[in-house]
Structures are given as structure tokens and as C-alpha cells.
Design a protein around this motif. Structure first.
Motif, PDB file in Angstrom:
ATOM      1  N   THR A  34     -22.300  -0.820  31.130  1.00  0.00           N
ATOM      2  CA  THR A  34     -23.411   0.044  30.725  1.00  0.00           C
ATOM      3  C   THR A  34     -22.926   1.141  29.782  1.00  0.00           C
ATOM      4  O   THR A  34     -23.592   1.446  28.778  1.00  0.00           O
ATOM      5  N   HIS A  35     -21.775   1.731  30.060  1.00  0.00           N
ATOM      6  CA  HIS A  35     -21.241   2.739  29.144  1.00  0.00           C
ATOM      7  C   HIS A  35     -20.884   2.116  27.794  1.00  0.00           C
ATOM      8  O   HIS A  35     -21.117   2.735  26.750  1.00  0.00           O
ATOM      9  N   GLU A  36     -20.346   0.898  27.807  1.00  0.00           N
ATOM     10  CA  GLU A  36     -20.079   0.216  26.534  1.00  0.00           C
ATOM     11  C   GLU A  36     -21.368   0.015  25.746  1.00  0.00           C
ATOM     12  O   GLU A  36     -21.418   0.247  24.540  1.00  0.00           O
ATOM     13  N   LYS A  37     -22.421  -0.423  26.436  1.00  0.00           N
ATOM     14  CA  LYS A  37     -23.696  -0.666  25.762  1.00  0.00           C
ATOM     15  C   LYS A  37     -24.333   0.636  25.280  1.00  0.00           C
ATOM     16  O   LYS A  37     -24.962   0.671  24.223  1.00  0.00           O
ATOM     17  N   CYS A  38     -24.178   1.722  26.043  1.00  0.00           N
ATOM     18  CA  CYS A  38     -24.684   3.027  25.588  1.00  0.00           C
ATOM     19  C   CYS A  38     -24.011   3.414  24.281  1.00  0.00           C
ATOM     20  O   CYS A  38     -24.684   3.867  23.344  1.00  0.00           O
ATOM     21  N   ALA A  39     -22.710   3.242  24.212  1.00  0.00           N
ATOM     22  CA  ALA A  39     -21.981   3.564  22.981  1.00  0.00           C
ATOM     23  C   ALA A  39     -22.489   2.699  21.825  1.00  0.00           C
ATOM     24  O   ALA A  39     -22.723   3.210  20.717  1.00  0.00           O
ATOM     25  N   ASP A  40     -22.685   1.419  22.082  1.00  0.00           N
ATOM     26  CA  ASP A  40     -23.191   0.520  21.034  1.00  0.00           C
ATOM     27  C   ASP A  40     -24.567   0.962  20.532  1.00  0.00           C
ATOM     28  O   ASP A  40     -24.817   0.996  19.332  1.00  0.00           O
ATOM     29  N   GLU A 100     -20.286  11.668  18.555  1.00  0.00           N
ATOM     30  CA  GLU A 100     -19.507  12.279  19.636  1.00  0.00           C
ATOM     31  C   GLU A 100     -19.953  11.739  20.996  1.00  0.00           C
ATOM     32  O   GLU A 100     -19.123  11.436  21.860  1.00  0.00           O
ATOM     33  N   LEU A 101     -21.251  11.617  21.178  1.00  0.00           N
ATOM     34  CA  LEU A 101     -21.773  11.091  22.435  1.00  0.00           C
ATOM     35  C   LEU A 101     -21.337   9.634  22.643  1.00  0.00           C
ATOM     36  O   LEU A 101     -20.943   9.248  23.745  1.00  0.00           O
ATOM     37  N   ALA A 102     -21.363   8.845  21.582  1.00  0.00           N
ATOM     38  CA  ALA A 102     -20.903   7.455  21.659  1.00  0.00           C
ATOM     39  C   ALA A 102     -19.430   7.407  22.056  1.00  0.00           C
ATOM     40  O   ALA A 102     -19.019   6.576  22.872  1.00  0.00           O
ATOM     41  N   GLN A 103     -18.635   8.319  21.491  1.00  0.00           N
ATOM     42  CA  GLN A 103     -17.209   8.363  21.825  1.00  0.00           C
ATOM     43  C   GLN A 103     -16.997   8.716  23.293  1.00  0.00           C
ATOM     44  O   GLN A 103     -16.103   8.180  23.952  1.00  0.00           O
ATOM     45  N   LYS A 104     -17.818   9.608  23.831  1.00  0.00           N
ATOM     46  CA  LYS A 104     -17.716   9.957  25.260  1.00  0.00           C
ATOM     47  C   LYS A 104     -18.031   8.742  26.131  1.00  0.00           C
ATOM     48  O   LYS A 104     -17.394   8.530  27.167  1.00  0.00           O
ATOM     49  N   HIS A 105     -19.022   7.956  25.722  1.00  0.00           N
ATOM     50  CA  HIS A 105     -19.327   6.734  26.469  1.00  0.00           C
ATOM     51  C   HIS A 105     -18.176   5.738  26.369  1.00  0.00           C
ATOM     52  O   HIS A 105     -17.836   5.080  27.352  1.00  0.00           O
ATOM     53  N   ARG A 106     -17.567   5.621  25.194  1.00  0.00           N
ATOM     54  CA  ARG A 106     -16.412   4.720  25.023  1.00  0.00           C
ATOM     55  C   ARG A 106     -15.256   5.162  25.928  1.00  0.00           C
ATOM     56  O   ARG A 106     -14.581   4.333  26.535  1.00  0.00           O
ATOM     57  N   GLN A 107     -15.019   6.474  25.998  1.00  0.00           N
ATOM     58  CA  GLN A 107     -13.940   6.982  26.843  1.00  0.00           C
ATOM     59  C   GLN A 107     -14.240   6.725  28.317  1.00  0.00           C
ATOM     60  O   GLN A 107     -13.357   6.323  29.078  1.00  0.00           O
ATOM     61  N   ALA A 108     -15.485   6.953  28.714  1.00  0.00           N
ATOM     62  CA  ALA A 108     -15.869   6.682  30.101  1.00  0.00           C
ATOM     63  C   ALA A 108     -15.663   5.198  30.416  1.00  0.00           C
ATOM     64  O   ALA A 108     -15.134   4.847  31.479  1.00  0.00           O
TER      65      ALA A 108
END
Length: 192
Positions: A34-40, A100-108
Motif C-alpha cells: 500500500t505504501h508503494e502504491k501511495c508513492a506511485d 516529498e510525500l511520495a518519498q516518505k511513502h517509499r521510505q516507509a
């Protein structure tokens, strides 16, 4: 209590622990995806906004050129309207950094990926049966604490991202491999 009763209790305890860890593992798999998809989703949205900004800037410039080299009131009105839209879009992107938000999701997702892999190792240890149950529960509790810390620092996910993750995991079978696919990744000596 006789030895067979003690063995049965140990076996039952391992089954209960395994069931709980499997449940946690399933939730972690979904959280990771889900975090990967949020970043996408956020990157796609950012790309669309950037493209829209370019198009609106081009239209604005063209409309003012029409006014400059002609005397069209339509060009002036169009330029003002498009400029206002562009200002609104620029203000949105200034206050809401999708990159920046996408990067936070990628890190999570990256942090959760490691925990997911550790859950697989824990399930393997449970199934093998050589590690004492106390050590297994300690490892489970450590994973839970690390997962909590990761979730506490992660941005919220969306329903749209969850649905995309669900589709990727259930329909597209993301994260599943056939024996042949796994063998193709391994050296000949390690193939099944």
C-alpha cells in the motif's frame, strides 16, 4: 504432567504463535504494498500537475502574444483566466509537496519490507522448531515494536492505494513466484 502432554502443549503453543505471526505477516505485506502504491499514485499526480503547468504556461504565453500582435480581447481574457488557474496550481504545489510525500511513502515501504522479510524468517524458525518458544515470542515482540515505530513515522495511506495494493497482491500475484522463476534467479547448485 507427563512428557506427551508437555509435547502437545509445546506443539499447540507453536501453532498458536505461528497463526498470530502469519496474521501479522499478512498485514505487513499489505502495508508494504500500500505504501508503494501511495508513492506511485503521488508521483503520477505530480507528473500530471507538472505537465498541466507547462501546458497552462504555454497557453498563457500564446494568449498574451495574440494580444501583443493583435488587438484581441479574447486573448487577453483567456490569458487572465489561464494565468489565474496557473497561480492556483502553483500555490497548491508550493504548499503540498507531492514529491516529498511520495518519498516518505517509499521510505516507509523500504522499512516495512525489511520487517516483512524478518517475519518470513520468524515463520521459518517457528516451523523448523529448533528455536525455543521464549526466543520466538521475544523476536515477535521486537518486530511488533519496530513495526509500530515505522507506522508512527509513516504518512497515512489512501483507500485508492489500498485497492491498488489488493489488486497487485491478489490478482496480479505480485510477490509470488513459481518454482521455475525462483530457480532462474539462483545459481545451478541451488536450484530445486
Amino acid at each position: 504432567m507427563d512428557r506427551s502432554s508437555q509435547a502437545d502443549n509445546k506443539s499447540d503453543s507453536r501453532k498458536v504463535l505461528e497463526a498470530q505471526v502469519r496474521e501479522c505477516f499478512g498485514r505487513v505485506v499489505y502495508s508494504h504494498k500500500t505504501h508503494e502504491k501511495c508513492a506511485d499514485i503521488l508521483i503520477e499526480r505530480l507528473d500530471a500537475i507538472k505537465l498541466t503547468q507547462i501546458v497552462l504556461s504555454s497557453i498563457t504565453a500564446a494568449s498574451f502574444l495574440v494580444v501583443l500582435f493583435g488587438s484581441s480581447q479574447i486573448g487577453a481574457v483567456l490569458g487572465v483566466v489561464i494565468s489565474a488557474l496557473l497561480i492556483a496550481l502553483n500555490t497548491y504545489t508550493k504548499n503540498y509537496d507531492l514529491g516529498e510525500l511520495a518519498q516518505k511513502h517509499r521510505q516507509a515501504a523500504a522499512d516495512i519490507w525489511l520487517i516483512r522479510e524478518e517475519y518470513i524468517s520468524l515463520l521459518t524458525d517457528i516451523r523448523i522448531g529448533r528455536v525455543a518458544i521464549d526466543r520466538l515470542t521475544t523476536k515477535r515482540d521486537e518486530l511488533l515494536s519496530r513495526l509500530h515505530a515505522t507506522y508512527a513515522g509513516a504518512p497515512s495511506t489512501s483507500v485508492a492505494a489500498y485497492r491498488k495494493a489488493q489488486k497487485a497482491l491478489q490478482i496480479e500475484e505480485d510477490m509470488t513466484f513459481s518454482e521455475e522463476e525462483i530457480d532462474a534467479f539462483l545459481p545451478a547448485e541451488l536450484r530445486a
